[in-house]
Write an enzyme that holds these catalytic residues in place. Structure first.
Site, PDB file in Angstrom:
ATOM      1  CG  HIS A  42      -1.927  -0.975   1.377  1.00  0.00           C
ATOM      2  ND1 HIS A  42      -2.044  -1.790   2.474  1.00  0.00           N
ATOM      3  CD2 HIS A  42      -2.941  -1.333   0.550  1.00  0.00           C
ATOM      4  CE1 HIS A  42      -3.085  -2.584   2.323  1.00  0.00           C
ATOM      5  NE2 HIS A  42      -3.644  -2.354   1.152  1.00  0.00           N
ATOM      6  CE  LYS A  74     -13.047  -8.226   5.162  1.00  0.00           C
ATOM      7  NZ  LYS A  74     -12.577  -7.971   3.799  1.00  0.00           N
ATOM      8  NE  ARG A 129      -2.877  -6.987  -4.750  1.00  0.00           N
ATOM      9  CZ  ARG A 129      -3.672  -6.994  -3.709  1.00  0.00           C
ATOM     10  NH1 ARG A 129      -3.212  -7.325  -2.545  1.00  0.00           N
ATOM     11  NH2 ARG A 129      -4.943  -6.685  -3.826  1.00  0.00           N
ATOM     12  CB  SER A 178      -4.191  -6.548   4.565  1.00  0.00           C
ATOM     13  OG  SER A 178      -3.789  -5.295   4.116  1.00  0.00           O
TER      14      SER A 178
HETATM   15  P1  ADP Z   1      -9.393  -4.214  -0.590  1.00  0.00           P
HETATM   16  O1  ADP Z   1     -10.320  -4.348   0.547  1.00  0.00           O
HETATM   17  O2  ADP Z   1      -9.842  -3.297  -1.682  1.00  0.00           O
HETATM   18  O3  ADP Z   1      -8.769  -5.512  -1.061  1.00  0.00           O
HETATM   19  P2  ADP Z   1      -6.784  -3.544   0.378  1.00  0.00           P
HETATM   20  O4  ADP Z   1      -6.608  -2.668   1.555  1.00  0.00           O
HETATM   21  O5  ADP Z   1      -6.309  -4.944   0.497  1.00  0.00           O
HETATM   22  O6  ADP Z   1      -8.265  -3.368   0.055  1.00  0.00           O
HETATM   23  O7  ADP Z   1      -6.055  -2.904  -0.876  1.00  0.00           O
HETATM   24  C1  ADP Z   1      -6.447  -1.639  -1.332  1.00  0.00           C
HETATM   25  C2  ADP Z   1      -5.759  -1.313  -2.618  1.00  0.00           C
HETATM   26  O8  ADP Z   1      -4.364  -1.139  -2.364  1.00  0.00           O
HETATM   27  C3  ADP Z   1      -5.837  -2.423  -3.673  1.00  0.00           C
HETATM   28  O9  ADP Z   1      -6.983  -2.307  -4.425  1.00  0.00           O
HETATM   29  C4  ADP Z   1      -4.602  -2.136  -4.489  1.00  0.00           C
HETATM   30  O10 ADP Z   1      -4.881  -1.085  -5.376  1.00  0.00           O
HETATM   31  C5  ADP Z   1      -3.616  -1.625  -3.454  1.00  0.00           C
HETATM   32  N1  ADP Z   1      -2.740  -2.691  -2.973  1.00  0.00           N
HETATM   33  C6  ADP Z   1      -2.985  -3.622  -2.036  1.00  0.00           C
HETATM   34  N2  ADP Z   1      -1.917  -4.425  -1.849  1.00  0.00           N
HETATM   35  C7  ADP Z   1      -0.979  -3.990  -2.701  1.00  0.00           C
HETATM   36  C8  ADP Z   1       0.343  -4.413  -3.035  1.00  0.00           C
HETATM   37  N3  ADP Z   1       0.911  -5.459  -2.472  1.00  0.00           N
HETATM   38  N4  ADP Z   1       1.010  -3.710  -3.957  1.00  0.00           N
HETATM   39  C9  ADP Z   1       0.427  -2.642  -4.552  1.00  0.00           C
HETATM   40  N5  ADP Z   1      -0.817  -2.217  -4.325  1.00  0.00           N
HETATM   41  C10 ADP Z   1      -1.512  -2.874  -3.417  1.00  0.00           C
END
Ligand code: ADP
Length: 172
Positions: A17, A41, A90, A127
Site C-alpha cells: 500500500h 466484516k 498486483r 493484508s
Molecule cells: P481491498 O479491501 O480493496 O482488497 P486492500 O486494503 O487490500 O483493500 O487494498 C487496497 C488497494 O491497495 C488495492 O486495491 C490495491 O490497489 C492496493 N494494494 C494492495 N496491496 C498492494 C500491493 N501489495 N502492492 C500494490 N498495491 C496494493
C-alpha cells in the site's frame, strides 16, 4: 490542486500500500486515503486504528489526507473534487475485477481510475496473507512498516490470550 484517492480496507497498511501511496504522492498535490468501513466484516484493527497507522506511516510524504468512508467511492470523490482513483495492480488476477469497477465508476460519475503496476517485491503481498502468516507466528516484519508490525504482533497475542481464556472458562 490536483487530487487523487487511494481506496482500500488497509487492515492493516502494508509496504505494498505504502509503495502505491508514495508514488501517487509524487504525482498529485494531495492524495486522499479512503479507508472503507465494512460493517459486515470484523477486522483485525478498528477503522480508527487503521487510520492512525496510515497517518503515522505516511506523515513523511507531507501531502496525504486519511479518512474513513462508507457508501460509494464516487460520492467520496465528488464531495471532495477528486477526479482520479489510483489502484495498484498486483497480477493479472486483480485485473478482471478492477476493470469492471473502473468502468462502473467512470459510468457513474466520470471519475477516472489509474492503475499503477505493483513493485515486483510486493506483488504477492496482501493484508490478509500477512495476517494469516503472522497469526501462525511467521515473521512478516519485512512486509510492514515497523510500527504496524509491532501493533500486529501485539494484537495477535491479545486475541490469542482472549481465545485461551475463553477456552479455559468453557472447560472449567
Ligand atoms: P481491498 O479491501 O480493496 O482488497 P486492500 O486494503 O487490500 O483493500 O487494498 C487496497 C488497494 O491497495 C488495492 O486495491 C490495491 O490497489 C492496493 N494494494 C494492495 N496491496 C498492494 C500491493 N501489495 N502492492 C500494490 N498495491 C496494493
Amino acid at each position: 490542486m490536483r487530487r487523487a484517492v487511494c481506496p482500500g480496507s488497509f487492515d492493516p497498511i502494508t509496504n505494498g500500500h505504502l509503495d502505491i501511496i508514495e508514488r501517487a504522492s509524487k504525482l498529485y498535490d494531495v492524495v486522499h486515503v479512503a479507508v472503507a468501513i465494512n460493517r459486515s466484516k470484523q477486522g483485525m484493527f478498528t477503522v480508527e486504528e487503521r487510520i492512525q497507522l496510515i497517518e503515522e506511516t505516511t506523515a513523511k510524504y507531507g501531502n496525504i489526507e486519511v479518512e474513513a468512508h462508507t457508501g460509494l467511492l464516487v460520492d467520496f470523490c465528488r464531495d471532495r473534487g477528486i477526479p482520479a482513483i489510483i489502484k495498484g495492480l498486483r497480477a493479472v488476477s486483480d485485473f478482471d475485477y478492477e476493470l469492471q469497477m473502473a468502468q462502473m465508476n467512470h459510468g457513474l460519475s466520470g471519475v477516472e481510475t489509474l492503475f499503477v503496476p505493483t513493485s515486483p517485491t510486493y506483488s504477492f503481498l496482501s493484508s490478509s496473507l500477512v495476517k494469516e502468516v503472522a497469526s501462525y507466528g511467521g515473521d512478516v516484519s519485512h512486509l510492514l512498516p515497523e510500527l504496524v508490525n509491532r501493533r500486529l504482533v501485539e494484537r495477535i497475542a491479545e486475541r490469542k490470550a482472549q481465545a485461551d481464556a475463553q477456552a479455559d472458562a468453557q472447560g472449567a
